[in-house]
Design an enzyme around this catalytic site. Sequence first.
Site, PDB file in Angstrom:
ATOM      1  N   ARG A 246       0.787  -0.684   0.496  1.00  0.00           N
ATOM      2  CA  ARG A 246       0.023  -0.231  -0.344  1.00  0.00           C
ATOM      3  C   ARG A 246       1.193   1.267   0.024  1.00  0.00           C
ATOM      4  NH1 ARG A 246      -2.569  -3.489   3.992  1.00  0.00           N
ATOM      5  NH2 ARG A 246      -0.978  -2.834   5.229  1.00  0.00           N
TER       6      ARG A 246
ATOM      7  N   LYS B 186       1.983  -7.777  30.273  1.00  0.00           N
ATOM      8  CA  LYS B 186       3.274  -7.337  30.410  1.00  0.00           C
ATOM      9  C   LYS B 186       3.839  -7.085  31.536  1.00  0.00           C
ATOM     10  CE  LYS B 186       1.176  -6.981  25.324  1.00  0.00           C
ATOM     11  NZ  LYS B 186       0.736  -6.803  24.032  1.00  0.00           N
TER      12      LYS B 186
ATOM     13  N   ARG C 132       9.577 -11.276  23.215  1.00  0.00           N
ATOM     14  CA  ARG C 132       9.581 -10.889  24.323  1.00  0.00           C
ATOM     15  C   ARG C 132       9.895 -11.271  25.423  1.00  0.00           C
ATOM     16  NH1 ARG C 132       5.117  -6.404  24.314  1.00  0.00           N
ATOM     17  NH2 ARG C 132       6.139  -4.875  22.938  1.00  0.00           N
TER      18      ARG C 132
ATOM     19  N   HIS D 277       0.794   7.209  27.759  1.00  0.00           N
ATOM     20  CA  HIS D 277       0.114   7.226  28.023  1.00  0.00           C
ATOM     21  C   HIS D 277       0.840   8.185  29.926  1.00  0.00           C
ATOM     22  CE1 HIS D 277      -0.178   4.453  25.781  1.00  0.00           C
ATOM     23  NE2 HIS D 277       0.877   3.175  25.474  1.00  0.00           N
TER      24      HIS D 277
ATOM     25  N   CYS E 123       4.865  -0.971  25.729  1.00  0.00           N
ATOM     26  CA  CYS E 123       5.339   0.504  26.001  1.00  0.00           C
ATOM     27  C   CYS E 123       4.827   0.871  27.684  1.00  0.00           C
ATOM     28  CB  CYS E 123       4.531   1.639  24.755  1.00  0.00           C
ATOM     29  SG  CYS E 123       2.737   0.777  24.853  1.00  0.00           S
TER      30      CYS E 123
HETATM   31  N1  LIG Z   1       1.831   2.809  18.722  1.00  0.00           N
HETATM   32  C1  LIG Z   1       2.394   2.643  19.733  1.00  0.00           C
HETATM   33  O1  LIG Z   1       2.872   3.685  20.746  1.00  0.00           O
HETATM   34  C2  LIG Z   1       3.382   0.871  19.587  1.00  0.00           C
HETATM   35  C3  LIG Z   1       4.831   1.177  21.101  1.00  0.00           C
HETATM   36  C4  LIG Z   1       4.945  -0.266  21.568  1.00  0.00           C
HETATM   37  C5  LIG Z   1       5.272  -0.629  20.309  1.00  0.00           C
HETATM   38  N2  LIG Z   1       4.434  -1.140  19.529  1.00  0.00           N
HETATM   39  C6  LIG Z   1       4.125  -1.977  18.404  1.00  0.00           C
HETATM   40  O2  LIG Z   1       4.827  -1.486  16.811  1.00  0.00           O
HETATM   41  C7  LIG Z   1       4.454  -1.828  16.170  1.00  0.00           C
HETATM   42  C8  LIG Z   1       3.928  -1.083  15.299  1.00  0.00           C
HETATM   43  O3  LIG Z   1       2.838  -0.303  16.082  1.00  0.00           O
HETATM   44  P1  LIG Z   1       2.417   1.250  15.443  1.00  0.00           P
HETATM   45  O4  LIG Z   1       1.716   1.624  16.276  1.00  0.00           O
HETATM   46  O5  LIG Z   1       2.935   2.217  14.131  1.00  0.00           O
HETATM   47  O6  LIG Z   1       1.323   0.807  14.008  1.00  0.00           O
HETATM   48  P2  LIG Z   1       1.484   1.369  12.903  1.00  0.00           P
HETATM   49  O7  LIG Z   1       0.102   2.924  12.690  1.00  0.00           O
HETATM   50  O8  LIG Z   1      -0.446   0.711  12.498  1.00  0.00           O
HETATM   51  O9  LIG Z   1       2.130   0.980  11.908  1.00  0.00           O
HETATM   52  C9  LIG Z   1       2.139  -0.217  11.107  1.00  0.00           C
HETATM   53  C10 LIG Z   1       2.815  -0.278  10.266  1.00  0.00           C
HETATM   54  O10 LIG Z   1       3.387  -1.645   9.968  1.00  0.00           O
HETATM   55  C11 LIG Z   1       3.252  -1.857   8.046  1.00  0.00           C
HETATM   56  N3  LIG Z   1       2.468  -3.084   7.345  1.00  0.00           N
HETATM   57  C12 LIG Z   1       1.640  -3.540   8.253  1.00  0.00           C
HETATM   58  N4  LIG Z   1       0.757  -4.345   7.006  1.00  0.00           N
HETATM   59  C13 LIG Z   1       2.125  -4.994   6.433  1.00  0.00           C
HETATM   60  C14 LIG Z   1       2.811  -6.184   5.877  1.00  0.00           C
HETATM   61  N5  LIG Z   1       1.937  -6.880   5.588  1.00  0.00           N
HETATM   62  N6  LIG Z   1       3.786  -5.625   5.041  1.00  0.00           N
HETATM   63  C15 LIG Z   1       4.961  -4.655   5.984  1.00  0.00           C
HETATM   64  N7  LIG Z   1       4.626  -3.836   6.304  1.00  0.00           N
HETATM   65  C16 LIG Z   1       2.958  -3.812   6.935  1.00  0.00           C
HETATM   66  C17 LIG Z   1       1.987  -0.534   7.952  1.00  0.00           C
HETATM   67  O11 LIG Z   1       2.584  -0.041   6.634  1.00  0.00           O
HETATM   68  P3  LIG Z   1       1.186   0.240   5.649  1.00  0.00           P
HETATM   69  O12 LIG Z   1       1.103   2.173   5.831  1.00  0.00           O
HETATM   70  O13 LIG Z   1       1.922   0.087   4.296  1.00  0.00           O
HETATM   71  O14 LIG Z   1      -0.042  -0.307   5.779  1.00  0.00           O
HETATM   72  C18 LIG Z   1       3.257   0.935   8.998  1.00  0.00           C
HETATM   73  O15 LIG Z   1       4.037   1.031   8.360  1.00  0.00           O
HETATM   74  C19 LIG Z   1       2.889  -2.801  16.721  1.00  0.00           C
HETATM   75  O16 LIG Z   1       4.136  -4.237  16.553  1.00  0.00           O
HETATM   76  C20 LIG Z   1       3.108  -1.765  18.399  1.00  0.00           C
HETATM   77  O17 LIG Z   1       2.719  -3.039  19.184  1.00  0.00           O
HETATM   78  C21 LIG Z   1       3.336   0.191  19.353  1.00  0.00           C
END
Ligand SMILES: NC(=O)c1ccc[n+]([C@@H]2O[C@H](COP(=O)([O-])OP(=O)(O)OC[C@H]3O[C@@H](n4cnc5c(N)ncnc54)[C@H](OP(=O)(O)O)[C@@H]3O)[C@@H](O)[C@H]2O)c1
Length: 334
Positions: free
Chosen positions: A41, A214, A101, A243, A130
């Site tokens: 995408r 967690k 983890r 948070h 987080c």
């Molecule tokens: N948000 C937080 O505060 C936070 C904190 C700690 C850990 N995390 C972890 O970090 C990860 C990402 O979180 P986020 O909040 O950044 O989510 P997000 O905003 O939904 O971003 C997801 C990312 O993954 C990519 N993606 C999704 N499906 C994919 C695929 N099939 N192949 C390649 N890339 C793909 C998306 O690309 P597209 O744009 O192309 O769809 C986007 O770049 C999760 O595992 C989450 O648990 C998040």
Amino acid sequence: MNRNPHVAVVGATGAVGIEMIQTLEKRNFPVGKLTLLASARSVGKKLKFRGQEIAVTELSENSFNGIDIALFSAGGGISKEFAPIAAKDGCVVVDNSSAFRQDENVPLVIPEINAADVKQHKGIIANPNCTTAITLMALYPLHQAFGVKRIFASSYQAVSGAGAQAIAELRRQVGEIVSGKPVTKEIFPHQIAFNVIPQVDSFLPGGYTKEEMKMENEGRKIMHHPKFRASVTCVRVPVYRSHSVAVSAEFEKPVSVEAARAVLKKAPGLDLIDEPGNKKYPMPLFTSEKDNCEVGRVRMDCALDNGLCFWVSGDQLLKGAALNAVQIVEELLK
Ligand SMILES: NC(=O)c1ccc[n+]([C@@H]2O[C@H](COP(=O)([O-])OP(=O)(O)OC[C@H]3O[C@@H](n4cnc5c(N)ncnc54)[C@H](OP(=O)(O)O)[C@@H]3O)[C@@H](O)[C@H]2O)c1
């Protein structure tokens, strides 16, 4: 490790991925080359790094040739599938998902707490949850001084913790409500605007959610404290970023507010904001986009022996994700 490593950001277009790119730049991490990976995408999108536009390419099995470090933040499924491939190609992976983890071959690291664990990696290093990371930034220094036995905590988690689409959902719902339109929902199980939702992640048989457990499981591994216990209620609140966690902690040794404040004042990566008389305490509005977490409302817990209450806030996209990941790779270059 190459002193000017070729770095890949997997999930570069996401809420965490964007912060990864900015954090690498802000901290002057010596990136030799940057590769940005996401889904099909996003192919054609361009993101800025050090003033240059870099095109996003599609993640595939062949993405990791010649890459030294891969920062994964594209969800647990993607990590499970692609992190082992990247590690096999000689890459060191820092993974933001929960996929590895609890794997005993994978260090789970907060550099201010257990930086030395990084050295035990076999290709994959995990970044903690987080809410756990932000809580431990205040709890660990207190544990070193007084020996923590258990905590009771409630979290107040920002919508950006659920990704870029969740930020858009809060913004859209606020607009719908203000203009008198029906509220639409796609990401959260209930309306999040002008509401709080006592569910983050899915429920386990005991009634806690995965997110809530967690704290105990990751806390034990990071603090090297196998008897640490944590009873947590995680709540999603209509805050865009950062948070907060209300913690009641019980310690082995006697504790006082003065002694606790002295410990917290010296703790790395943490600012003590604790002047209740002047209405000064941590708030997510002010910890957003800030590297350090903040702790305040330090007081004796009236219901626990050797107990202390405190309130900690931190930017979960930074200390809970991108900043911690970049600090981990900085350890690799030491
Ligand atoms: N948000 C937080 O505060 C936070 C904190 C700690 C850990 N995390 C972890 O970090 C990860 C990402 O979180 P986020 O909040 O950044 O989510 P997000 O905003 O939904 O971003 C997801 C990312 O993954 C990519 N993606 C999704 N499906 C994919 C695929 N099939 N192949 C390649 N890339 C793909 C998306 O690309 P597209 O744009 O192309 O769809 C986007 O770049 C999760 O595992 C989450 O648990 C998040």
